[in-house]
Design a protein around this motif. Structure first.
Motif, PDB file in Angstrom:
ATOM      1  N   PHE A   3       1.009 -10.162 -70.780  1.00 28.66           N
ATOM      2  CA  PHE A   3       0.172  -9.568 -71.634  1.00 28.66           C
ATOM      3  C   PHE A   3      -0.583 -10.355 -72.804  1.00 28.66           C
ATOM      4  CE2 PHE A   3      -0.582  -6.952 -75.406  1.00 28.66           C
ATOM      5  CZ  PHE A   3      -1.623  -6.293 -75.029  1.00 28.66           C
ATOM      6  N   PRO A   4       0.368 -11.248 -73.497  1.00 35.24           N
ATOM      7  CA  PRO A   4      -0.458 -12.097 -74.485  1.00 35.24           C
ATOM      8  C   PRO A   4      -1.354 -13.169 -73.972  1.00 35.24           C
ATOM      9  CG  PRO A   4       1.948 -11.979 -74.821  1.00 35.24           C
ATOM     10  CD  PRO A   4       1.762 -11.154 -73.472  1.00 35.24           C
ATOM     11  N   ARG A  10      -8.957 -13.243 -72.752  1.00 33.90           N
ATOM     12  CA  ARG A  10     -10.167 -12.648 -73.131  1.00 33.90           C
ATOM     13  C   ARG A  10     -10.728 -12.817 -74.228  1.00 33.90           C
ATOM     14  NH1 ARG A  10     -10.539  -7.444 -70.649  1.00 33.90           N
ATOM     15  NH2 ARG A  10     -12.522  -7.157 -72.131  1.00 33.90           N
ATOM     16  N   TYR A  11      -9.957 -13.297 -75.421  1.00 35.64           N
ATOM     17  CA  TYR A  11     -10.664 -13.572 -76.777  1.00 35.64           C
ATOM     18  C   TYR A  11     -11.331 -14.989 -76.505  1.00 35.64           C
ATOM     19  CZ  TYR A  11      -7.938 -10.065 -79.178  1.00 35.64           C
ATOM     20  OH  TYR A  11      -7.642  -8.832 -79.652  1.00 35.64           O
ATOM     21  N   LYS A  15     -17.372 -13.498 -77.183  1.00 42.99           N
ATOM     22  CA  LYS A  15     -18.074 -14.107 -78.551  1.00 42.99           C
ATOM     23  C   LYS A  15     -17.530 -12.968 -79.475  1.00 42.99           C
ATOM     24  CE  LYS A  15     -22.022 -16.768 -76.730  1.00 42.99           C
ATOM     25  NZ  LYS A  15     -23.359 -16.957 -77.020  1.00 42.99           N
ATOM     26  N   SER A  16     -17.658 -13.670 -80.845  1.00 42.66           N
ATOM     27  CA  SER A  16     -17.423 -12.618 -82.111  1.00 42.66           C
ATOM     28  C   SER A  16     -18.752 -12.050 -82.497  1.00 42.66           C
ATOM     29  CB  SER A  16     -16.874 -13.802 -83.043  1.00 42.66           C
ATOM     30  OG  SER A  16     -16.991 -12.920 -84.349  1.00 42.66           O
ATOM     31  N   SER A  17     -18.599 -11.039 -83.073  1.00 44.01           N
ATOM     32  CA  SER A  17     -19.640 -10.408 -83.622  1.00 44.01           C
ATOM     33  C   SER A  17     -20.196 -11.047 -84.817  1.00 44.01           C
ATOM     34  CB  SER A  17     -19.351  -8.803 -84.004  1.00 44.01           C
ATOM     35  OG  SER A  17     -18.186  -8.905 -84.970  1.00 44.01           O
ATOM     36  N   ILE A 326      -1.269 -18.767 -78.196  1.00 46.82           N
ATOM     37  CA  ILE A 326      -1.613 -19.236 -76.618  1.00 46.82           C
ATOM     38  C   ILE A 326      -3.123 -19.366 -76.695  1.00 46.82           C
ATOM     39  CG2 ILE A 326      -2.174 -18.482 -74.362  1.00 46.82           C
ATOM     40  CD1 ILE A 326       0.459 -16.854 -74.414  1.00 46.82           C
ATOM     41  N   GLN A 327      -4.020 -18.712 -77.498  1.00 47.07           N
ATOM     42  CA  GLN A 327      -5.614 -18.965 -77.758  1.00 47.07           C
ATOM     43  C   GLN A 327      -5.654 -20.438 -78.226  1.00 47.07           C
ATOM     44  OE1 GLN A 327      -7.547 -16.344 -79.967  1.00 47.07           O
ATOM     45  NE2 GLN A 327      -9.565 -17.232 -79.720  1.00 47.07           N
TER      46      GLN A 327
END
Length: 402
Positions: A3-4, A10-11, A15-17, A326-327
């Motif tokens: 899951f992590p 995905r992150y 893209k960030s808002s 992990i990111q």
């Protein structure tokens, strides 16, 4: 499913808002790519310079070299020569006798080493490949000199006026006034220059090569007295095994050194410079990877509401930390991999086309070494692990509750 890892990927793709967060993430990734590429290029360039530097000394350095343990000379008997020829793995050997001498030609003079060599010397060492002009003449009292000596003395090829080599006569004590007046305190050897070698500046000023019997007569030594013996190994032969066999024949009177041991100071200097260069660029990477810490913290703040939602759905604080850890690790690993690929392209193009040149005819030496790929990737992953761990530790119960 992990899951992590799934959420971290995905992150990484999304893209960030907030446009500022996207810019920070891009700059962070770019810094990692450039830093890892620069480290790989520098290590490859230094490896090329190391090989290039050692190639000069390897011209004169055999696979194994024997030098007297005590004094400047030793005796090699015919029985010992016969025993050396029977050592497994030993292709051939060459005898030499060298001494510091005073060279003079038409009122010009310099100090160098006169080295007497036998017929095997050129095949045991790589001296023939560096013969710049002329040849190894079979004429008696001919010599091959370095380009530096040629420039200092201005002695031409096949000179009619011989170059004089002077060495002090062997003996003990000081010369008496009567001895100085009655005879010369030195031996002399007239030589005709038949060839010239060129390796590098210091070596080009150091040696005059001629035939072994001439130097033995000049130094008043008999045919069994030499100052060194050079060994060439057969392909695939073990240097240690051959050295053991040589020691059994020659005993303690000779010290046998490998090529690396003959240049131990040079190897230590090059290895120290390599380590210093690596540490300096690693420090630059450490400073650059502070951007990773900042970028992950900005991502944590940007995804704060998402983290609250995941926490409400049962995700633990440990798992949330693992997501951002992990990111960060993925960002640094991918950035390092792309940087190494770009560095590899630069090094390969230099090897193929020689874009960067030291002189108009000499390309800057580089060397593609797979171990450098592992060093750079290992460094990036370790630093990425540390920076990601520091940044992800900011996730706590208080942050989620805000």
């Amino acid at each position: 499913m992990n899951f992590p890892l799934y959420i971290a990927k995905r992150y990484l793709r999304s893209k960030s808002s907030q446009n500022a967060v996207n810019i920070i993430n891009f700059i962070t990734f770019l810094v990692i790519v450039i830093g890892s590429a620069a480290l790989f290029v520098v290590l490859s360039a230094f490896a090329g310079l190391k090989t290039f530097s050692l190639s000069f000394s390897n011209t004169f350095d055999p696979d194994l070299k024997g030098s007297p343990t005590i004094g400047k000379h030793f005796i090699l008997s015919p029985e010992e020569e016969e025993a050396l020829q029977k050592i497994p793995g030993l292709a051939k050997y060459a005898k030499e006798l060298e001494e510091r001498a005073y060279l003079t030609y038409k009122e010009k003079s310099t100090i160098a080493y006169i080295k007497g060599i036998d017929d095997n010397y050129r095949s045991v060492t790589g001296l023939d490949t560096n013969l710049y002009a002329g040849s190894w003449s079979k004429i008696d009292k001919s010599a091959v000199i370095g380009m530096g000596i040629f420039n200092l003395l201005g002695v031409p090829m096949n000179n009619r006026t011989p170059m004089e080599v002077l060495v002090p006569k062997p003996g003990k004590g000081s010369f008496s006034q009567q001895g100085l007046m009655s005879s010369k305190p030195y031996n002399e050897l007239p030589l005709v220059v038949s060839g010239m070698y060129a390796v590098e500046e210091n070596l080009d000023k150091k040696y005059v090569f001629t035939y072994l019997p001439l130097v033995q007569a000049l130094l008043q030594k008999d045919s069994t007295e030499i100052s060194g013996i050079n060994f060439k190994l057969k392909d695939g032969a073990s240097a240690e095994e051959v050295r053991t066999g040589i020691n059994q024949v020659l005993g303690d009177k000779v010290s046998i050194l490998t090529r690396r041991e003959q240049n131990s100071t040079l190897y230590r200097m090059l290895n120290t410079e390599n380590l210093a260069t690596y540490l300096i660029f690693t420090l630059v990477l450490i400073i650059a990877l502070f951007n990773v810490v900042g970028a992950i913290i900005m991502m944590i703040l940007d995804k704060q509401q998402n983290s609250k939602t995941l926490f409400s759905l049962g995700t633990t604080i440990k798992e949330l930390r693992r997501i951002y850890f992990i990111q960060g690790l993925l960002v640094t690993s991918f950035g390092g991999l792309i940087g190494v690929l770009l560095g590899s392209l630069l090094i390969t193009s230099q090897l193929l086309f020689g874009w960067v040149k030291i002189t108009p005819t000499l390309a800057y030496p580089v060397e593609y070494n797979p171990i450098n790929v592992l060093i750079v990737m290992g460094t990036i992953v370790v630093l990425g692990f540390i920076s990601s761990k520091i940044a992800s530790s900011r996730i706590n119960q208080k942050l989620i509750a805000i």
